[in-house]
Design a protein around this motif. Structure first.
Motif, mmCIF file in Angstrom:
data_model
loop_
_atom_site.group_PDB
_atom_site.id
_atom_site.type_symbol
_atom_site.label_atom_id
_atom_site.label_comp_id
_atom_site.label_asym_id
_atom_site.label_seq_id
_atom_site.Cartn_x
_atom_site.Cartn_y
_atom_site.Cartn_z
ATOM 1 N N ALA A 139 54.827 29.165 -30.056
ATOM 2 C CA ALA A 139 54.955 28.140 -30.794
ATOM 3 C C ALA A 139 55.498 28.209 -31.485
ATOM 4 O O ALA A 139 56.112 27.798 -32.428
ATOM 5 N N ALA A 140 55.616 29.876 -32.308
ATOM 6 C CA ALA A 140 56.465 30.163 -33.675
ATOM 7 C C ALA A 140 58.051 30.146 -32.789
ATOM 8 O O ALA A 140 58.496 29.876 -32.020
ATOM 9 N N ALA A 141 57.957 29.458 -34.066
ATOM 10 C CA ALA A 141 59.905 29.263 -34.485
ATOM 11 C C ALA A 141 60.564 29.849 -33.387
ATOM 12 O O ALA A 141 61.856 29.938 -33.066
ATOM 13 N N GLN B 157 45.093 30.333 -25.881
ATOM 14 C CA GLN B 157 44.058 29.705 -26.537
ATOM 15 C C GLN B 157 44.727 29.662 -28.066
ATOM 16 O O GLN B 157 45.149 30.890 -28.509
ATOM 17 N N ARG B 158 45.487 28.289 -29.005
ATOM 18 C CA ARG B 158 45.935 29.616 -30.530
ATOM 19 C C ARG B 158 44.859 28.843 -31.006
ATOM 20 O O ARG B 158 44.428 27.574 -31.270
ATOM 21 N N LEU B 159 45.237 29.175 -32.455
ATOM 22 C CA LEU B 159 43.968 28.904 -33.816
ATOM 23 C C LEU B 159 44.577 27.520 -34.009
ATOM 24 O O LEU B 159 43.953 26.681 -34.650
ATOM 25 N N ASP B 160 45.857 27.553 -34.084
ATOM 26 C CA ASP B 160 46.283 25.776 -34.846
ATOM 27 C C ASP B 160 46.453 25.033 -33.893
ATOM 28 O O ASP B 160 46.660 23.727 -33.967
ATOM 29 N N GLY B 161 45.671 24.922 -33.057
ATOM 30 C CA GLY B 161 45.566 24.180 -31.151
ATOM 31 C C GLY B 161 46.863 23.101 -30.767
ATOM 32 O O GLY B 161 47.009 22.977 -30.196
ATOM 33 N N VAL C 106 40.846 30.367 -45.184
ATOM 34 C CA VAL C 106 42.098 31.443 -44.881
ATOM 35 C C VAL C 106 42.889 30.237 -44.231
ATOM 36 O O VAL C 106 42.743 29.653 -43.323
ATOM 37 N N SER C 107 44.436 30.303 -44.465
ATOM 38 C CA SER C 107 45.577 29.781 -43.564
ATOM 39 C C SER C 107 45.985 30.281 -42.433
ATOM 40 O O SER C 107 45.145 32.041 -41.768
ATOM 41 N N THR C 108 46.526 29.909 -41.577
ATOM 42 C CA THR C 108 46.912 30.067 -39.638
ATOM 43 C C THR C 108 47.965 30.651 -39.830
ATOM 44 O O THR C 108 48.746 29.690 -40.673
ATOM 45 N N SER C 109 49.319 31.437 -39.490
ATOM 46 C CA SER C 109 50.435 31.561 -39.363
ATOM 47 C C SER C 109 50.765 31.850 -37.324
ATOM 48 O O SER C 109 49.707 33.036 -37.195
ATOM 49 N N GLY D 101 49.330 30.771 -34.609
ATOM 50 C CA GLY D 101 48.736 30.999 -33.790
ATOM 51 C C GLY D 101 47.727 31.462 -34.753
ATOM 52 O O GLY D 101 46.315 31.954 -33.976
ATOM 53 N N ASP D 102 47.993 32.777 -35.214
ATOM 54 C CA ASP D 102 47.027 33.619 -35.754
ATOM 55 C C ASP D 102 46.625 33.139 -37.607
ATOM 56 O O ASP D 102 47.094 32.958 -38.445
ATOM 57 N N PHE D 103 45.088 33.748 -37.303
ATOM 58 C CA PHE D 103 44.956 34.489 -39.364
ATOM 59 C C PHE D 103 46.337 34.575 -40.604
ATOM 60 O O PHE D 103 46.628 35.911 -39.624
ATOM 61 N N ASN D 104 46.110 34.146 -41.138
ATOM 62 C CA ASN D 104 47.266 34.455 -42.141
ATOM 63 C C ASN D 104 46.181 36.227 -42.495
ATOM 64 O O ASN D 104 44.834 36.209 -42.978
ATOM 65 N N ARG D 105 46.896 37.140 -42.565
ATOM 66 C CA ARG D 105 46.139 38.636 -42.533
ATOM 67 C C ARG D 105 45.912 39.102 -44.373
ATOM 68 O O ARG D 105 45.347 39.337 -44.228
ATOM 69 N N GLY D 106 47.373 38.774 -44.983
ATOM 70 C CA GLY D 106 46.856 38.754 -45.912
ATOM 71 C C GLY D 106 45.475 37.843 -47.510
ATOM 72 O O GLY D 106 44.520 38.068 -47.356
ATOM 73 N N ASP D 107 45.494 36.572 -46.023
ATOM 74 C CA ASP D 107 44.339 35.649 -46.602
ATOM 75 C C ASP D 107 43.288 36.440 -45.934
ATOM 76 O O ASP D 107 42.042 36.182 -47.166
ATOM 77 N N LEU D 108 42.856 36.756 -45.123
ATOM 78 C CA LEU D 108 41.798 37.117 -44.111
ATOM 79 C C LEU D 108 41.789 38.673 -44.375
ATOM 80 O O LEU D 108 40.459 38.756 -44.624
ATOM 81 N N SER D 109 42.805 39.452 -45.323
ATOM 82 C CA SER D 109 42.306 40.690 -45.916
ATOM 83 C C SER D 109 41.810 40.392 -46.890
ATOM 84 O O SER D 109 40.306 41.071 -47.736
ATOM 85 N N LYS D 110 41.713 39.662 -48.467
ATOM 86 C CA LYS D 110 40.904 39.011 -49.123
ATOM 87 C C LYS D 110 39.374 38.957 -49.331
ATOM 88 O O LYS D 110 38.317 39.667 -49.756
ATOM 89 N N ILE D 111 39.695 38.234 -47.600
ATOM 90 C CA ILE D 111 38.068 37.480 -47.081
ATOM 91 C C ILE D 111 36.998 38.846 -47.411
ATOM 92 O O ILE D 111 36.464 38.469 -47.562
#
Length: 240
Positions: free
Chosen positions: A122-124, A146-150, A191-194, A196-206
């Motif tokens: 589903a990514a461009a 299944q994708r995280l973004d639905g 944490v945002s998603t990109s 279908g996966d969690f954004n790695r930068g956001d997730l790393s900080k968390i």
């Protein structure tokens, strides 16, 4: 290549779908079940008939792993990926999605395209490649459709060829039984998603919090001191 019984069943079903003129198939099989082995048999047959086939991945590590499998079964192949050797005479190419997206002009048209981790379609970038080759047979491989973004995969595949679950593969002796533990539960609300996966930068900080890291160490020491264990980490800094 000698396939396991369930792999042979999935391969036969996929071939039957293709003979019925279905050109977009999703093969779902649990991690460790051997999706690449099925793909190797399909692609090897395509190449043996003098046709072109692509195997598309999103990560460099998967290029190396897939290349090793193809070499073991005698599939000559080249790469369409930065830093990997080209072979213009090969009928089979292992493709990095980003390199392929920028270099499609002038490439021989593939008869079959296999998409590894096809839940990213589903990514461009992925979708643009698929749209460019509507007459090819598209085969998607994934353990998790299944994708995280639905977003669903219905726009990209017409049927699912379903393989055994993780539990079934364990019960039949193909996978090892396991236990897994989650020492702490982080708050992923921000944490945002990109794609279908969690954004790695956001997730790393968390995940880079003393309590989470400390809980992981303490839990390991309590459950399996001195034993071998696997930790699933966000990135290299998190693993360190």
């Amino acid at each position: 290549m000698i396939l396991r019984d369930y792999q042979g069943v999935m391969l036969d079903e996929a071939r039957a779908k293709i003979r019925a003129r279905i050109r977009r198939l999703l093969l779902r099989l649990a991690t460790g079940g051997g999706k690449t082995a099925i793909a190797a048999v399909i692609i090897g047959g395509v190449a043996a008939n003098g046709l072109n086939a692509w195997f598309i991945v999103g990560r460099r590590e998967l290029l190396t792993q897939t290349s090793r499998t193809f070499r073991e079964v005698g599939i000559e192949h080249g790469f369409i990926a930065a830093g990997f050797p080209r072979n213009p005479f090969a009928k089979v190419h292992l493709c990095g999605v980003d390199t392929l997206a920028n270099q499609m002009e002038g490439l021989p048209t593939p008869a079959v395209i296999v998409w590894d981790e096809c839940h990213h379609l589903a990514a461009a970038t992925y979708a643009a490649i698929m749209a460019r080759y509507p007459d090819a047979i598209h085969i998607g491989l994934t353990a998790t459709p299944q994708r995280l973004d639905g977003k669903g995969l219905r726009p990209y595949f017409d049927v699912i060829v379903d393989g055994p679950s993780t539990g079934e593969l364990i019960a039949d002796g193909w996978l090892s039984p396991f236990k897994y533990f989650a020492p702490g539960t982080p708050d992923l609300a921000g944490v945002s998603t990109s794609a279908g996966d969690f954004n790695r930068g956001d997730l790393s900080k968390i995940m880079d919090k003393p309590k989470i890291i400390g809980d992981a160490v303490a839990t390991y020491q309590r459950l399996a001191p001195g034993e071998r264990a696997i930790f699933f980490c966000v990135d290299r800094n998190h693993s360190r």
